[in-house]
Design a protein around this motif. Structure first.
Motif, PDB file in Angstrom:
ATOM      1  N   GLY A 221       0.795  -1.217   0.000  1.00 56.68           N
ATOM      2  CA  GLY A 221       0.000   0.000   0.000  1.00 56.68           C
ATOM      3  C   GLY A 221       0.826   1.264   0.000  1.00 56.68           C
ATOM      4  N   LEU A 222       2.124   1.154  -0.144  1.00 56.63           N
ATOM      5  CA  LEU A 222       2.980   2.334  -0.219  1.00 56.63           C
ATOM      6  C   LEU A 222       2.758   3.053  -1.544  1.00 56.63           C
ATOM      7  N   ASP A 223       3.187   4.303  -1.606  1.00 57.80           N
ATOM      8  CA  ASP A 223       2.945   5.135  -2.774  1.00 57.80           C
ATOM      9  C   ASP A 223       4.260   5.729  -3.264  1.00 57.80           C
ATOM     10  N   VAL A 224       4.551   5.579  -4.564  1.00 50.08           N
ATOM     11  CA  VAL A 224       5.831   6.062  -5.082  1.00 50.08           C
ATOM     12  C   VAL A 224       5.947   7.575  -4.985  1.00 50.08           C
ATOM     13  N   ASN A 225       4.820   8.273  -5.028  1.00 50.36           N
ATOM     14  CA  ASN A 225       4.861   9.736  -4.960  1.00 50.36           C
ATOM     15  C   ASN A 225       5.028  10.241  -3.532  1.00 50.36           C
ATOM     16  N   GLU A 226       4.428   9.534  -2.595  1.00 49.99           N
ATOM     17  CA  GLU A 226       4.462   9.997  -1.207  1.00 49.99           C
ATOM     18  C   GLU A 226       5.634   9.425  -0.415  1.00 49.99           C
ATOM     19  N   ASP A 227       6.085   8.218  -0.759  1.00 46.01           N
ATOM     20  CA  ASP A 227       7.073   7.520   0.075  1.00 46.01           C
ATOM     21  C   ASP A 227       8.490   7.528  -0.482  1.00 46.01           C
ATOM     22  N   LYS A 244      11.966   3.284  -8.290  1.00 46.27           N
ATOM     23  CA  LYS A 244      11.450   3.959  -7.089  1.00 46.27           C
ATOM     24  C   LYS A 244      10.888   2.958  -6.098  1.00 46.27           C
ATOM     25  N   GLU A 245      10.211   1.946  -6.592  1.00 44.41           N
ATOM     26  CA  GLU A 245       9.673   0.920  -5.702  1.00 44.41           C
ATOM     27  C   GLU A 245      10.794   0.205  -4.961  1.00 44.41           C
ATOM     28  N   VAL A 246      11.864  -0.131  -5.674  1.00 42.43           N
ATOM     29  CA  VAL A 246      13.007  -0.783  -5.042  1.00 42.43           C
ATOM     30  C   VAL A 246      13.618   0.122  -3.995  1.00 42.43           C
ATOM     31  N   ALA A 247      13.749   1.411  -4.300  1.00 44.71           N
ATOM     32  CA  ALA A 247      14.343   2.357  -3.357  1.00 44.71           C
ATOM     33  C   ALA A 247      13.522   2.448  -2.075  1.00 44.71           C
ATOM     34  N   ILE A 248      12.209   2.465  -2.219  1.00 42.74           N
ATOM     35  CA  ILE A 248      11.340   2.569  -1.042  1.00 42.74           C
ATOM     36  C   ILE A 248      11.421   1.300  -0.199  1.00 42.74           C
ATOM     37  N   LEU A 249      11.382   0.139  -0.847  1.00 44.00           N
ATOM     38  CA  LEU A 249      11.478  -1.119  -0.094  1.00 44.00           C
ATOM     39  C   LEU A 249      12.834  -1.255   0.590  1.00 44.00           C
TER      40      LEU A 249
END
Length: 353
Positions: A221-227, A244-249
């Motif tokens: 449920g994370l968001d690439v724009n917000e997280d 971006k998804e990899v960076a957030i995870l």
């Protein structure tokens, strides 16, 4: 300190009541609501007006709403669905205190002997594709007999465990009859997985590291724009669609098993890498990992990376993963079907916590 994915931030994978989903695909799709397994709810969509493909998808979702896999069975082929539900399971549904249709329970109790005479211990229905529509038969008095779609609509009140606004698509011809077809459909309806084409899923195809990260990200449920707070430390993210998804995870500590300078997003993920990422996901979802049983009983434990041993043990003890002949085969590649089941069971487990 690792970040925790707050429940309030979830846009998908919010499971309630043992088995239910409220999911937004990328934040803007219709909500999918797969109901509590102990409730019987009439479908809001009139079944007689539904396409064969949508009936198929609806029944796949319904199957996973039952605690015991033998309560409702589906046999699917390229052009037919045979569905069977035990009368015992129906009675248990009414007896659990969540019955929304007391008149239905009363009618069933009063006519149980007659139902058994007509249907035996289980109600069976066969739906056969006819173009985009379908015909319906019910097994009664020892033979298959034609039934109207109105009759089927009434029976769906008993069979169905889903009140769903189905997403377009998701009728994957290469997953029909596959052991993972219900898990695939659940994740498709939740916007977590997509097909390789509009009509194929490639269930036995391999999952890449990038795809693994993407599916875990969507489930979070994370968001690439917000997280998104900045690029990952890996040196090979430039030009990768899921950078971006990899960076957030990575920021949340979910990718620690990939501890080199390069993430290699197109490399097939191994089973032990998947297990470590999945266990890390549970921890990030604030699942009580610290007190959970992590006893790893697989006979090939000595072939696992040290940091994956407890993660694999955790998922084993939770019933999320299983091996074959006592082995986990940690270095083997992961298939799309395998991960569909594993991720679905993980989301269900996270909901209970």
């Amino acid at each position: 300190m690792k970040k925790t994915i707050l429940a309030g931030a979830l846009s998908i994978a919010c499971f309630t009541g043992g088995f239910g989903i409220q999911a937004y695909a990328k934040g803007n799709e219709d909500v999918v609501n797969i109901i509590h397994p102990k409730q019987v709810v009439a479908a809001t969509n009139q079944v007689q007006s539904m396409s064969y493909q949508d009936v198929y998808k609806m029944l796949l979702l319904s199957k996973l709403g039952f605690d015991n896999e033998d309560d409702l069975t589906l046999v699917t082929t390229k052009n037919s669905i045979t569905v069977k539900i035990s009368l015992k399971a129906i009675m248990e549904t009414y007896a659990d205190g969540t019955n929304l249709f007391p008149e239905g329970e009363k009618a069933l109790q009063e006519n149980l002997a007659e139902f058994k005479k007509l249907f035996g211990d289980a109600i069976q229905m066969r739906i056969t594709q006819s173009g985009n529509s379908f015909t319906v038969e019910i097994f009664t008095a020892g033979k298959w007999q034609a039934a109207s779609k109105e009759d089927m609509n009434d029976l769906i009140t008993v069979f169905n465990r889903a009140d769903v606004n189905l997403r377009p698509g998701g009728y994957f011809t290469d997953a029909i009859g596959h052991w993972a077809e219900s898990y695939i459909q659940v994740l498709y309806q939740a916007g977590i997985v997509t097909g390789t084409t509009d009509t194929t899923f490639n269930p036995n195809g391999q999952v890449t590291r990038g795809q693994l990260a993407a599916m875990i990200f969507r489930a979070s449920g994370l968001d690439v724009n917000e997280d998104y707070e900045g690029p990952a430390s890996y040196k090979d993210m430039q030009g990768f669609w899921g950078a971006k998804e990899v960076a957030i995870l990575q920021e949340y500590g979910l990718l620690e098993i990939f501890d080199g300078e390069y993430f290699e997003p197109n490399k097939p993920a191994t089973r032990e890498e998947m297990a470590h990422v999945t266990a890390s996901y549970l921890e990030a979802m604030d699942f009580n990992v610290a007190s959970a049983n992590k006893n790893n009983t697989f006979s090939d434990k000595n072939q696992m990376r040290n940091e994956a041993v407890e993660a694999i043990g955790l998922l084993q003890q939770l019933g999320i993963i299983e091996g074959a002949n006592g082995k986990f085969n940690p270095k083997a590649n992961l298939t799309r079907a395998q991960f569909s089941k594993i991720l679905t069971l993980t989301l269900m487990m996270a909901s209970e916590e």
